[in-house]
Design a protein around this motif. Structure first.
Motif, PDB file in Angstrom:
ATOM      1  N   PRO A 274     -24.051  13.934 -49.192  1.00 48.00           N
ATOM      2  CA  PRO A 274     -23.123  12.866 -48.826  1.00 48.00           C
ATOM      3  C   PRO A 274     -21.681  13.379 -48.805  1.00 48.00           C
ATOM      4  O   PRO A 274     -21.327  14.296 -49.529  1.00 48.00           O
ATOM      5  N   SER A 275     -20.846  12.757 -48.001  1.00 51.28           N
ATOM      6  CA  SER A 275     -19.443  13.153 -47.924  1.00 51.28           C
ATOM      7  C   SER A 275     -18.716  12.731 -49.195  1.00 51.28           C
ATOM      8  O   SER A 275     -19.229  11.951 -50.009  1.00 51.28           O
ATOM      9  N   LEU A 276     -17.505  13.231 -49.357  1.00 52.13           N
ATOM     10  CA  LEU A 276     -16.720  12.872 -50.543  1.00 52.13           C
ATOM     11  C   LEU A 276     -16.375  11.389 -50.546  1.00 52.13           C
ATOM     12  O   LEU A 276     -16.333  10.758 -51.604  1.00 52.13           O
ATOM     13  N   ALA A 277     -16.134  10.815 -49.376  1.00 55.48           N
ATOM     14  CA  ALA A 277     -15.833   9.386 -49.301  1.00 55.48           C
ATOM     15  C   ALA A 277     -17.041   8.563 -49.732  1.00 55.48           C
ATOM     16  O   ALA A 277     -16.907   7.565 -50.458  1.00 55.48           O
ATOM     17  N   ALA A 278     -18.231   8.974 -49.312  1.00 58.67           N
ATOM     18  CA  ALA A 278     -19.433   8.245 -49.725  1.00 58.67           C
ATOM     19  C   ALA A 278     -19.654   8.376 -51.220  1.00 58.67           C
ATOM     20  O   ALA A 278     -20.027   7.415 -51.906  1.00 58.67           O
ATOM     21  N   ARG A 279     -19.416   9.569 -51.777  1.00 61.79           N
ATOM     22  CA  ARG A 279     -19.566   9.752 -53.225  1.00 61.79           C
ATOM     23  C   ARG A 279     -18.563   8.910 -53.999  1.00 61.79           C
ATOM     24  O   ARG A 279     -18.883   8.340 -55.044  1.00 61.79           O
ATOM     25  N   ALA A 280     -17.333   8.826 -53.492  1.00 59.04           N
ATOM     26  CA  ALA A 280     -16.315   8.004 -54.154  1.00 59.04           C
ATOM     27  C   ALA A 280     -16.707   6.530 -54.124  1.00 59.04           C
ATOM     28  O   ALA A 280     -16.545   5.818 -55.122  1.00 59.04           O
ATOM     29  N   SER A 281     -17.254   6.060 -53.004  1.00 63.81           N
ATOM     30  CA  SER A 281     -17.667   4.651 -52.938  1.00 63.81           C
ATOM     31  C   SER A 281     -18.858   4.390 -53.866  1.00 63.81           C
ATOM     32  O   SER A 281     -18.941   3.326 -54.484  1.00 63.81           O
ATOM     33  N   PHE A 282     -19.763   5.357 -53.996  1.00 67.94           N
ATOM     34  CA  PHE A 282     -20.874   5.200 -54.946  1.00 67.94           C
ATOM     35  C   PHE A 282     -20.348   5.115 -56.371  1.00 67.94           C
ATOM     36  O   PHE A 282     -20.800   4.287 -57.167  1.00 67.94           O
ATOM     37  N   ALA A 283     -19.373   5.975 -56.710  1.00 72.13           N
ATOM     38  CA  ALA A 283     -18.815   5.980 -58.064  1.00 72.13           C
ATOM     39  C   ALA A 283     -18.085   4.673 -58.354  1.00 72.13           C
ATOM     40  O   ALA A 283     -18.211   4.111 -59.451  1.00 72.13           O
ATOM     41  N   LEU A 284     -17.325   4.176 -57.379  1.00 72.70           N
ATOM     42  CA  LEU A 284     -16.620   2.907 -57.591  1.00 72.70           C
ATOM     43  C   LEU A 284     -17.600   1.752 -57.751  1.00 72.70           C
ATOM     44  O   LEU A 284     -17.390   0.859 -58.571  1.00 72.70           O
ATOM     45  N   ALA A 285     -18.647   1.739 -56.977  1.00 63.90           N
ATOM     46  CA  ALA A 285     -19.642   0.674 -57.100  1.00 63.90           C
ATOM     47  C   ALA A 285     -20.345   0.738 -58.447  1.00 63.90           C
ATOM     48  O   ALA A 285     -20.751  -0.286 -58.990  1.00 63.90           O
ATOM     49  N   LEU A 286     -20.463   1.935 -59.002  1.00 65.67           N
ATOM     50  CA  LEU A 286     -21.102   2.085 -60.306  1.00 65.67           C
ATOM     51  C   LEU A 286     -20.166   1.654 -61.437  1.00 65.67           C
ATOM     52  O   LEU A 286     -20.599   1.030 -62.400  1.00 65.67           O
ATOM     53  N   ILE A 287     -18.882   1.973 -61.291  1.00 62.02           N
ATOM     54  CA  ILE A 287     -17.922   1.701 -62.362  1.00 62.02           C
ATOM     55  C   ILE A 287     -17.454   0.253 -62.363  1.00 62.02           C
ATOM     56  O   ILE A 287     -17.404  -0.391 -63.409  1.00 62.02           O
ATOM     57  N   LEU A 288     -17.095  -0.254 -61.191  1.00 64.31           N
ATOM     58  CA  LEU A 288     -16.538  -1.607 -61.126  1.00 64.31           C
ATOM     59  C   LEU A 288     -17.616  -2.653 -61.365  1.00 64.31           C
ATOM     60  O   LEU A 288     -18.766  -2.481 -60.962  1.00 64.31           O
TER      61      LEU A 288
END
Length: 126
Positions: free
Chosen positions: A93-107
């Protein structure tokens, strides 16, 4: 008249040049150096190795057992490789997709708090 192709190097050895009939593939992937069905990803190579290496060991230590174990291991390695090619993603996955996965996990997940609709006495909505 003999032709002197010697190149003086200051050493007692001779240097011969002009040999062009031997193909050298240094650092290149020629058609003869590839495994069938390749290129393989590291997960596929690990799975093939984990299946085929014990089978080859068994085949070498039990020579009178026949080719049954070796054939079964080859079929199993082929099946596992096909399954891994269907299940594993083609690329990371791209860095943007990884960042969105991390935000969805944290928030925290948002609860939908909508006010219930009320009706007036005549049956129309406000």
């Amino acid at each position: 008249m003999p032709i002197n192709d010697e190149v003086p190097t200051g050493e007692p050895a001779k240097v011969f040049t002009g040999i062009r009939d031997v193909p050298i593939y240094a650092g290149e992937s020629s058609t003869g150096n590839r495994l069938p069905g390749g290129p393989y990803r590291s997960a596929e190579l690990i799975a093939i190795g984990m299946i085929m290496l014990p089978a080859l060991w068994w085949f070498r230590t039990h020579q009178d057992a026949g080719f049954t174990v070796l054939g079964a291991a080859a079929v199993l390695a082929l099946a596992v490789t096909v399954i891994l090619r269907m299940l594993l993603p083609k690329r990371r996955p791209s860095l943007a997709a990884r960042a969105s996965f991390a935000l969805a996990l944290i928030l925290p997940k948002h609860a939908c708090a909508a006010a219930p609709q009320t009706r007036s006495g005549r049956g129309t909505q406000r």
